[in-house]
Design an enzyme around this catalytic site. Structure first.
Site, PDB file in Angstrom:
ATOM      1  N   ASP A  57      77.049  10.024  56.438  1.00  0.00           N
ATOM      2  CA  ASP A  57      77.210  10.025  55.133  1.00  0.00           C
ATOM      3  C   ASP A  57      78.950  10.391  55.078  1.00  0.00           C
ATOM      4  OD1 ASP A  57      77.699  10.534  52.304  1.00  0.00           O
ATOM      5  OD2 ASP A  57      75.793  10.886  52.139  1.00  0.00           O
TER       6      ASP A  57
ATOM      7  N   LEU B  11      78.794  16.811  53.244  1.00  0.00           N
ATOM      8  CA  LEU B  11      77.858  17.521  52.575  1.00  0.00           C
ATOM      9  C   LEU B  11      78.306  17.714  51.056  1.00  0.00           C
ATOM     10  CD1 LEU B  11      75.628  19.671  52.321  1.00  0.00           C
ATOM     11  CD2 LEU B  11      77.237  21.435  53.169  1.00  0.00           C
ATOM     12  N   HIS B  12      77.288  17.211  50.401  1.00  0.00           N
ATOM     13  CA  HIS B  12      77.465  17.070  48.997  1.00  0.00           C
ATOM     14  C   HIS B  12      76.197  17.406  48.413  1.00  0.00           C
ATOM     15  CE1 HIS B  12      75.818  12.972  49.102  1.00  0.00           C
ATOM     16  NE2 HIS B  12      76.086  12.838  50.146  1.00  0.00           N
ATOM     17  N   GLY B  13      76.073  17.441  47.004  1.00  0.00           N
ATOM     18  CA  GLY B  13      74.853  17.559  46.345  1.00  0.00           C
ATOM     19  C   GLY B  13      73.504  17.047  46.565  1.00  0.00           C
TER      20      GLY B  13
END
Length: 165
Positions: free
Chosen positions: A12, A16-18
């Site tokens: 991705d 790191l995200h929601g």
């Protein structure tokens, strides 16, 4: 040397995200998110990048930021209790991990944004020849590579999508 308990590996571009915390973290039952990325681990903006990503983790997961080489060097020292979610932002990084001995068997591709020189193969995935080469290297190492943005979607083979695009 023990084999680390890698429960998921995802590419991705956003790292790191929601969505990682809310959907993939819960889906995989991970308890550790390992961001394997040279810039996030030791780049000039690493502290800033890490702060944002730690906030996205919401305190639900242990979070580590390792360079690709450090991941290769230490992954086999992981505790069997660690359910590791490996997060990279390029297929080249995943290929380097696998070629360095990290036992990854499946690579989920979520977001690789369109940039000049890339072709779109799925709604959220665009690739260039270097990306395709990295995916081919992964497949040769026995790694299944699929596009699947969220767990409720059906996974699709990356190379098949690239050929048909």
């Amino acid at each position: 040397m023990t084999s680390p308990n890698i429960v998921w590996t995802r590419i991705d571009e956003r790292l790191l995200h929601g969505q990682i915390r809310i959907t993939w973290g819960k889906h995989t039952e991970a308890n550790l998110i390992l961001v394997a990325n040279d810039d996030a681990a030791e780049g000039p903006n690493a502290a800033f990048m890490q702060a944002g990503m730690k906030a996205s983790a919401g305190g639900e997961y242990a979070v580590r930021f390792f360079s690709i080489q450090k991941t290769i060097d230490v992954i086999h020292k992981a505790s069997p209790k660690q359910r590791i979610f490996v997060l990279c932002n390029t297929p080249e990084d995943v290929a380097r991990l696998v070629e360095g001995g990290v036992p990854i068997t499946h690579c989920n591709v979520g977001n690789m944004h369109f940039h000049e020189g890339k072709k779109q193969i799925a709604k959220t995935v665009s690739v260039n020849s270097d990306d395709i080469n990295a995916f081919e290297r992964l497949v040769k190492c026995g790694v299944t590579c699929t596009v699947q943005n969220t767990p409720d979607q059906n996974p699709e083979d990356v190379l098949e999508l690239a050929v048909s695009a």
